[in-house]
Design a protein around this motif. Structure first.
Motif, PDB file in Angstrom:
ATOM      1  N   THR A 134       0.837  -1.199   0.000  1.00 33.31           N
ATOM      2  CA  THR A 134       0.000   0.000   0.000  1.00 33.31           C
ATOM      3  C   THR A 134       0.870   1.245   0.000  1.00 33.31           C
ATOM      4  N   VAL A 135       0.508   2.217  -0.840  1.00 32.70           N
ATOM      5  CA  VAL A 135       1.283   3.442  -0.925  1.00 32.70           C
ATOM      6  C   VAL A 135       0.346   4.612  -1.200  1.00 32.70           C
ATOM      7  N   ARG A 136       0.725   5.790  -0.708  1.00 30.18           N
ATOM      8  CA  ARG A 136      -0.045   7.011  -0.946  1.00 30.18           C
ATOM      9  C   ARG A 136       0.749   7.938  -1.866  1.00 30.18           C
ATOM     10  N   ILE A 137       0.030   8.648  -2.728  1.00 31.20           N
ATOM     11  CA  ILE A 137       0.691   9.589  -3.626  1.00 31.20           C
ATOM     12  C   ILE A 137      -0.323  10.673  -4.015  1.00 31.20           C
ATOM     13  N   PRO A 138       0.112  11.921  -4.157  1.00 29.93           N
ATOM     14  CA  PRO A 138      -0.821  12.984  -4.557  1.00 29.93           C
ATOM     15  C   PRO A 138      -1.476  12.671  -5.902  1.00 29.93           C
ATOM     16  N   ALA A 139      -2.760  12.978  -6.014  1.00 30.60           N
ATOM     17  CA  ALA A 139      -3.507  12.654  -7.231  1.00 30.60           C
ATOM     18  C   ALA A 139      -3.359  13.707  -8.312  1.00 30.60           C
ATOM     19  N   ASN A 140      -2.876  14.908  -7.950  1.00 28.70           N
ATOM     20  CA  ASN A 140      -2.823  16.000  -8.914  1.00 28.70           C
ATOM     21  C   ASN A 140      -1.452  16.178  -9.569  1.00 28.70           C
ATOM     22  N   ILE A 141      -0.583  15.184  -9.415  1.00 29.90           N
ATOM     23  CA  ILE A 141       0.731  15.238 -10.051  1.00 29.90           C
ATOM     24  C   ILE A 141       0.660  14.588 -11.431  1.00 29.90           C
ATOM     25  N   SER A 142       1.784  14.574 -12.137  1.00 26.02           N
ATOM     26  CA  SER A 142       1.832  13.942 -13.452  1.00 26.02           C
ATOM     27  C   SER A 142       1.364  12.494 -13.369  1.00 26.02           C
ATOM     28  N   SER A 143       0.521  12.102 -14.314  1.00 21.79           N
ATOM     29  CA  SER A 143       0.014  10.729 -14.339  1.00 21.79           C
ATOM     30  C   SER A 143       1.141   9.718 -14.523  1.00 21.79           C
ATOM     31  N   GLN A 144       2.276  10.161 -15.062  1.00 18.03           N
ATOM     32  CA  GLN A 144       3.388   9.239 -15.290  1.00 18.03           C
ATOM     33  C   GLN A 144       3.988   8.732 -13.983  1.00 18.03           C
ATOM     34  N   PHE A 145       3.947   9.545 -12.918  1.00 18.96           N
ATOM     35  CA  PHE A 145       4.412   9.074 -11.618  1.00 18.96           C
ATOM     36  C   PHE A 145       3.529   7.923 -11.122  1.00 18.96           C
ATOM     37  N   ILE A 146       2.228   8.112 -11.239  1.00 19.00           N
ATOM     38  CA  ILE A 146       1.275   7.109 -10.774  1.00 19.00           C
ATOM     39  C   ILE A 146       1.340   5.877 -11.678  1.00 19.00           C
ATOM     40  N   THR A 147       1.409   6.106 -12.975  1.00 21.97           N
ATOM     41  CA  THR A 147       1.502   4.997 -13.928  1.00 21.97           C
ATOM     42  C   THR A 147       2.746   4.164 -13.680  1.00 21.97           C
ATOM     43  N   SER A 148       3.852   4.820 -13.349  1.00 22.30           N
ATOM     44  CA  SER A 148       5.097   4.111 -13.064  1.00 22.30           C
ATOM     45  C   SER A 148       4.901   3.071 -11.967  1.00 22.30           C
ATOM     46  N   LEU A 149       4.154   3.444 -10.938  1.00 24.56           N
ATOM     47  CA  LEU A 149       3.854   2.504  -9.851  1.00 24.56           C
ATOM     48  C   LEU A 149       2.902   1.409 -10.315  1.00 24.56           C
ATOM     49  N   MET A 150       1.904   1.794 -11.119  1.00 20.56           N
ATOM     50  CA  MET A 150       0.921   0.829 -11.602  1.00 20.56           C
ATOM     51  C   MET A 150       1.570  -0.271 -12.433  1.00 20.56           C
ATOM     52  N   LEU A 151       2.586   0.097 -13.216  1.00 21.67           N
ATOM     53  CA  LEU A 151       3.206  -0.867 -14.129  1.00 21.67           C
ATOM     54  C   LEU A 151       3.964  -1.962 -13.386  1.00 21.67           C
ATOM     55  N   ILE A 152       4.497  -1.655 -12.201  1.00 24.02           N
ATOM     56  CA  ILE A 152       5.236  -2.687 -11.458  1.00 24.02           C
ATOM     57  C   ILE A 152       4.346  -3.414 -10.463  1.00 24.02           C
ATOM     58  N   GLY A 153       3.124  -2.941 -10.271  1.00 23.64           N
ATOM     59  CA  GLY A 153       2.256  -3.485  -9.229  1.00 23.64           C
ATOM     60  C   GLY A 153       2.051  -4.982  -9.292  1.00 23.64           C
ATOM     61  N   ALA A 154       1.786  -5.496 -10.486  1.00 20.08           N
ATOM     62  CA  ALA A 154       1.496  -6.923 -10.635  1.00 20.08           C
ATOM     63  C   ALA A 154       2.722  -7.794 -10.399  1.00 20.08           C
ATOM     64  N   LYS A 155       3.899  -7.198 -10.468  1.00 20.14           N
ATOM     65  CA  LYS A 155       5.134  -7.951 -10.254  1.00 20.14           C
ATOM     66  C   LYS A 155       5.462  -8.099  -8.773  1.00 20.14           C
ATOM     67  N   LEU A 156       4.830  -7.280  -7.936  1.00 16.71           N
ATOM     68  CA  LEU A 156       5.074  -7.365  -6.506  1.00 16.71           C
ATOM     69  C   LEU A 156       4.338  -8.564  -5.914  1.00 16.71           C
ATOM     70  N   GLU A 157       4.934  -9.171  -4.948  1.00 13.88           N
ATOM     71  CA  GLU A 157       4.394 -10.397  -4.352  1.00 13.88           C
ATOM     72  C   GLU A 157       2.971 -10.234  -3.855  1.00 13.88           C
ATOM     73  N   ASN A 158       2.670  -9.082  -3.286  1.00 10.34           N
ATOM     74  CA  ASN A 158       1.339  -8.832  -2.730  1.00 10.34           C
ATOM     75  C   ASN A 158       0.533  -7.835  -3.545  1.00 10.34           C
ATOM     76  N   GLY A 159       0.974  -7.563  -4.774  1.00 10.04           N
ATOM     77  CA  GLY A 159       0.283  -6.585  -5.598  1.00 10.04           C
ATOM     78  C   GLY A 159       0.505  -5.187  -5.056  1.00 10.04           C
ATOM     79  N   LEU A 160      -0.329  -4.237  -5.498  1.00 10.69           N
ATOM     80  CA  LEU A 160      -0.131  -2.862  -5.064  1.00 10.69           C
ATOM     81  C   LEU A 160      -1.461  -2.120  -4.996  1.00 10.69           C
ATOM     82  N   GLN A 161      -1.666  -1.442  -3.894  1.00 11.49           N
ATOM     83  CA  GLN A 161      -2.835  -0.589  -3.707  1.00 11.49           C
ATOM     84  C   GLN A 161      -2.352   0.854  -3.609  1.00 11.49           C
ATOM     85  N   ILE A 162      -2.769   1.680  -4.563  1.00 10.38           N
ATOM     86  CA  ILE A 162      -2.321   3.063  -4.622  1.00 10.38           C
ATOM     87  C   ILE A 162      -3.460   3.971  -4.152  1.00 10.38           C
ATOM     88  N   LYS A 163      -3.226   4.705  -3.081  1.00 10.17           N
ATOM     89  CA  LYS A 163      -4.227   5.620  -2.556  1.00 10.17           C
ATOM     90  C   LYS A 163      -3.923   7.021  -3.075  1.00 10.17           C
TER      91      LYS A 163
END
Length: 236
Positions: A134-163
């Motif tokens: 689980t990780v928190r990140i501002p929603a009003n920043i560049s979508s590329q920051f958030i997308t960067s996290l989304m792209l690795i999410g499925a590779k993490l052992e427990n997945g990823l929840q982005i708030k």
């Protein structure tokens, strides 16, 4: 590219390169899950730089002016266990902030250090196994920051929840990323301010390739339409 009138031919078929935004996302996913087969990859410089970086064994990765590559590779290298790289770019790139993404990755347990100015590239990244999901990140920043996290999410052992904290300003790009993930077999959900990427560690073990034809970047076709219109007007 400018063409002389003598080089112009009627009824000529021109192939439009694939979308840079889609291509760059797929290149990261292809590197993480090797069974993804990409067709009609963008020929843009940013995509070429990202592709070269992913294929490089160098300890120093220079992505020059490619901002997307800097953001996507920061998360990618953060999960490459045991591998240490210095991720750098042009002088202009060293002036582009990356603090929000680095803070989020560090919160997950990533090992990232600034080599020059705090909050800016170049970065020294040592890949680690990330357990936190689980990780928190501002929603009003560049979508590329958030997308960067989304792209690795499925590779993490427990997945990823982005708030996402605050109001999302680049929703279409995030939705595009989620659609791409689903197309290559990665389950995800977006409800309210939470994006959840489910773990998909078995994807890389599948023997059947998943083809993905990158949608052409139709905005670039406008140049050819303009050229044809100007040429016809000149000839007439």
């Amino acid at each position: 590219m400018f063409l002389e009138h003598s080089q112009l031919k009627e009824n000529t078929t021109i192939e439009i390169s694939g979308s840079k935004s889609i291509s760059n996302r797929l290149l990261i996913l292809h590197q993480l899950f090797e069974n993804i087969l990409i067709e009609n990859l963008s020929n843009s410089q940013d995509t070429q730089l990202l592709q070269a970086a992913l294929q490089s064994d160098s300890e120093i990765i220079d992505i020059h002016h490619a901002g997307t590559a800097m953001r996507f590779l920061t998360s990618y290298y953060a999960i490459q266990e045991g591998k240490t790289v210095i991720l750098t770019g042009s002088e202009r790139m060293k002036q582009r902030p990356i603090k929000f993404l680095v803070d989020a990755l560090r919160d997950l347990g990533a090992e990232i250090f600034y080599l020059e100015n705090e909050g800016f590239p170049p970065l020294k990244i040592t890949g680690k196994k990330i357990i936190k999901s689980t990780v928190r990140i501002p929603a009003n920043i560049s979508s590329q920051f958030i997308t960067s996290l989304m792209l690795i999410g499925a590779k993490l052992e427990n997945g990823l929840q982005i708030k996402l904290e605050g109001t999302v300003t680049s929703k279409p790009y995030l939705e595009m990323t989620l659609k791409i993930l689903r197309t290559v077999g990665i389950n995800n959900h977006w409800e309210g301010n939470i994006i959840k990427i489910l773990p998909n560690i078995h994807t890389e073990k599948q023997s059947q390739s998943i083809p993905f034809v990158v949608e052409s970047d139709w905005s670039s076709a406008s140049y050819y339409y303009s050229l044809a219109a100007i040429s016809r007007k000149t000839i007439n």
